[in-house]
Design a protein around this motif. Structure first.
Motif, PDB file in Angstrom:
ATOM      1  N   ARG A  94      15.807  54.994  31.469  1.00  0.00           N
ATOM      2  CA  ARG A  94      15.834  53.683  30.805  1.00  0.00           C
ATOM      3  C   ARG A  94      15.947  52.630  31.896  1.00  0.00           C
ATOM      4  O   ARG A  94      16.953  52.556  32.597  1.00  0.00           O
ATOM      5  CB  ARG A  94      17.040  53.567  29.867  1.00  0.00           C
ATOM      6  N   LEU A  95      14.929  51.814  32.026  1.00  0.00           N
ATOM      7  CA  LEU A  95      14.933  50.773  33.043  1.00  0.00           C
ATOM      8  C   LEU A  95      14.738  49.416  32.406  1.00  0.00           C
ATOM      9  O   LEU A  95      14.014  49.276  31.413  1.00  0.00           O
ATOM     10  CB  LEU A  95      13.812  50.985  34.068  1.00  0.00           C
ATOM     11  N   LEU A  96      15.367  48.407  32.996  1.00  0.00           N
ATOM     12  CA  LEU A  96      15.082  47.020  32.665  1.00  0.00           C
ATOM     13  C   LEU A  96      14.945  46.249  33.968  1.00  0.00           C
ATOM     14  O   LEU A  96      15.312  46.741  35.045  1.00  0.00           O
ATOM     15  CB  LEU A  96      16.182  46.421  31.773  1.00  0.00           C
ATOM     16  N   LEU A  97      14.401  45.056  33.857  1.00  0.00           N
ATOM     17  CA  LEU A  97      14.339  44.154  34.995  1.00  0.00           C
ATOM     18  C   LEU A  97      15.340  43.034  34.754  1.00  0.00           C
ATOM     19  O   LEU A  97      15.282  42.360  33.723  1.00  0.00           O
ATOM     20  CB  LEU A  97      12.936  43.573  35.178  1.00  0.00           C
ATOM     21  N   LEU A  98      16.249  42.863  35.696  1.00  0.00           N
ATOM     22  CA  LEU A  98      17.272  41.823  35.596  1.00  0.00           C
ATOM     23  C   LEU A  98      16.972  40.732  36.613  1.00  0.00           C
ATOM     24  O   LEU A  98      16.884  41.008  37.813  1.00  0.00           O
ATOM     25  CB  LEU A  98      18.660  42.414  35.866  1.00  0.00           C
ATOM     26  N   THR A  99      16.831  39.502  36.136  1.00  0.00           N
ATOM     27  CA  THR A  99      16.591  38.374  37.022  1.00  0.00           C
ATOM     28  C   THR A  99      17.822  37.477  37.041  1.00  0.00           C
ATOM     29  O   THR A  99      18.293  37.019  35.992  1.00  0.00           O
ATOM     30  CB  THR A  99      15.354  37.571  36.587  1.00  0.00           C
ATOM     31  N   MET A 101      13.545  40.275  46.982  1.00  0.00           N
ATOM     32  CA  MET A 101      13.009  41.519  46.454  1.00  0.00           C
ATOM     33  C   MET A 101      12.591  42.406  47.623  1.00  0.00           C
ATOM     34  O   MET A 101      11.814  41.981  48.480  1.00  0.00           O
ATOM     35  CB  MET A 101      11.808  41.221  45.568  1.00  0.00           C
ATOM     36  N   ASN A 102      13.134  43.620  47.700  1.00  0.00           N
ATOM     37  CA  ASN A 102      12.804  44.464  48.842  1.00  0.00           C
ATOM     38  C   ASN A 102      11.569  45.303  48.583  1.00  0.00           C
ATOM     39  O   ASN A 102      11.021  45.347  47.476  1.00  0.00           O
ATOM     40  CB  ASN A 102      14.006  45.352  49.209  1.00  0.00           C
ATOM     41  N   ASP A 103      11.107  45.989  49.649  1.00  0.00           N
ATOM     42  CA  ASP A 103       9.861  46.750  49.565  1.00  0.00           C
ATOM     43  C   ASP A 103       9.963  47.909  48.586  1.00  0.00           C
ATOM     44  O   ASP A 103       8.957  48.329  48.005  1.00  0.00           O
ATOM     45  CB  ASP A 103       9.479  47.270  50.952  1.00  0.00           C
ATOM     46  N   PHE A 104      11.179  48.446  48.379  1.00  0.00           N
ATOM     47  CA  PHE A 104      11.347  49.557  47.445  1.00  0.00           C
ATOM     48  C   PHE A 104      11.182  49.087  46.001  1.00  0.00           C
ATOM     49  O   PHE A 104      10.579  49.774  45.166  1.00  0.00           O
ATOM     50  CB  PHE A 104      12.733  50.187  47.642  1.00  0.00           C
ATOM     51  N   ILE A 148       8.734  47.106  40.072  1.00  0.00           N
ATOM     52  CA  ILE A 148       8.636  45.919  39.223  1.00  0.00           C
ATOM     53  C   ILE A 148       7.199  45.687  38.783  1.00  0.00           C
ATOM     54  O   ILE A 148       6.922  45.432  37.598  1.00  0.00           O
ATOM     55  CB  ILE A 148       9.185  44.692  39.972  1.00  0.00           C
ATOM     56  N   ASP A 149       6.270  45.817  39.700  1.00  0.00           N
ATOM     57  CA  ASP A 149       4.854  45.595  39.371  1.00  0.00           C
ATOM     58  C   ASP A 149       4.372  46.611  38.334  1.00  0.00           C
ATOM     59  O   ASP A 149       3.678  46.262  37.369  1.00  0.00           O
ATOM     60  CB  ASP A 149       3.996  45.689  40.628  1.00  0.00           C
ATOM     61  N   GLU A 150       4.740  47.880  38.525  1.00  0.00           N
ATOM     62  CA  GLU A 150       4.330  48.924  37.583  1.00  0.00           C
ATOM     63  C   GLU A 150       4.977  48.707  36.225  1.00  0.00           C
ATOM     64  O   GLU A 150       4.324  48.867  35.177  1.00  0.00           O
ATOM     65  CB  GLU A 150       4.689  50.302  38.133  1.00  0.00           C
ATOM     66  N   PHE A 151       6.254  48.364  36.220  1.00  0.00           N
ATOM     67  CA  PHE A 151       6.985  48.109  34.977  1.00  0.00           C
ATOM     68  C   PHE A 151       6.284  47.017  34.169  1.00  0.00           C
ATOM     69  O   PHE A 151       6.049  47.169  32.961  1.00  0.00           O
ATOM     70  CB  PHE A 151       8.414  47.690  35.326  1.00  0.00           C
ATOM     71  N   ARG A 152       5.948  45.917  34.810  1.00  0.00           N
ATOM     72  CA  ARG A 152       5.329  44.801  34.101  1.00  0.00           C
ATOM     73  C   ARG A 152       3.903  45.117  33.669  1.00  0.00           C
ATOM     74  O   ARG A 152       3.483  44.722  32.583  1.00  0.00           O
ATOM     75  CB  ARG A 152       5.352  43.553  34.991  1.00  0.00           C
ATOM     76  N   ALA A 153       3.179  45.853  34.484  1.00  0.00           N
ATOM     77  CA  ALA A 153       1.792  46.172  34.147  1.00  0.00           C
ATOM     78  C   ALA A 153       1.696  47.185  33.013  1.00  0.00           C
ATOM     79  O   ALA A 153       0.740  47.151  32.225  1.00  0.00           O
ATOM     80  CB  ALA A 153       1.070  46.708  35.384  1.00  0.00           C
ATOM     81  N   ALA A 154       2.689  48.080  32.906  1.00  0.00           N
ATOM     82  CA  ALA A 154       2.630  49.180  31.931  1.00  0.00           C
ATOM     83  C   ALA A 154       3.583  48.983  30.766  1.00  0.00           C
ATOM     84  O   ALA A 154       3.887  49.940  30.050  1.00  0.00           O
ATOM     85  CB  ALA A 154       2.925  50.504  32.629  1.00  0.00           C
TER      86      ALA A 154
END
Length: 272
Positions: free
Chosen positions: A27-32, A1-4, A9-15
């Protein structure tokens, strides 16, 4: 996971899926994915496009001549995890090819021209990947109350995006925008049918004093169904102004319904 990616990711999960800045309306998603060489899990925020029962992502890497790491990972292992802000679910990643890939990419570029700019920057063909949930039914989202709020907030966000897309659209409806509208309408239909046949029946069996409330909520479902049918008819006939007007009607009615349902049912669900 890079600095950008880390703060996104942190904001997405917190909000609960909402982010600010340059991605505020996206429209954003997090892909693992699982690292092809390391075997470690890697999470990447990606723009996505609704496509019925699946979502589409583009391995653009901003037009780099090299495929992004997440794409090489899914080539090695197509089992992925998706976070959409409300839920986390397992999915299967399929790389589209041939005519299907070209058709899908063309409609993505029509909706988001930036992907066309990325394609022109590189000689590689930008892959289009379909992410399909591997299990039926709602993903695990915590308690019944949490699941209901998560589903509702997802509908609120998607309706907000579609309203903006319609406002910014030209004289005709693009293919991707039509798909976005139909996907929202189908999602509302599936959710309300599931509530009528499952959740409401379970609540009514335990709380007969809520019979009138549940009857009213079912009636509101019928009103929403009429509005979504009008939207789908306008989209089918490519009537941009009619679709915009019907989506505005839906926005007001749906928000009232969601607020009413949460007011009436969340206390009961939290106690179940």
């Amino acid at each position: 996971m890079n600095d950008f990616n880390r703060p996104i990711i942190d904001e997405f999960r917190a909000a609960g899926g909402r982010v600010g800045g340059m991605f505020a309306d996206a429209r954003l998603l997090l892909l693992t994915t699982t690292g092809a060489k390391s075997g470690l899990r890697h999470t990447t925020p990606l723009a996505y496009f609704p496509d019925g029962g699946r979502v589409l992502v583009i391995a653009s890497a901003a037009g780099s001549d090299r495929h992004p790491d997440w794409f090489r990972n899914i080539e090695a292992d197509p089992r992925v995890t998706v976070e959409d802000g409300a839920f986390t679910y397992d999915a299967h990643a399929e790389v589209l090819d041939g005519e299907e890939r070209d058709t899908v990419f063309a409609r993505v570029v029509a909706a988001e021209p930036g992907f066309g700019d990325y394609q022109r920057k590189t000689t590689r063909t930008l892959p289009v990947v379909a992410l399909t949930p591997v299990a039926d039914g709602p993903p695990d989202g915590g308690s019944l109350a949490d699941i209901l709020v998560g589903i509702h907030d997802g509908f609120r966000r998607e309706l907000e995006r579609i309203r903006k897309e319609l406002a910014d659209s030209g004289p005709t409806l693009g293919v991707q925008l039509r798909i976005n509208c139909v996907t929202l309408c189908q999602g509302l239909h599936n959710h309300h049918v599931g509530e009528d046949m499952g959740l409401f029946a379970a609540i009514g069996a335990r709380h007969p004093e809520l019979t009138d409330t549940l009857t009213r909520l079912r009636s509101e479902h019928e009103t929403v169904a009429d509005l979504t049918a009008a939207i789908q008819a306008a989209v089918r006939d490519e009537l941009r102004d009619t679709a915009r007007a019907e989506v505005e009607r839906l926005a007001g009615e749906l928000e009232r319904h969601l607020d009413h349902e949460e007011e009436q049912l969340l206390p009961v669900l939290r106690a179940m």
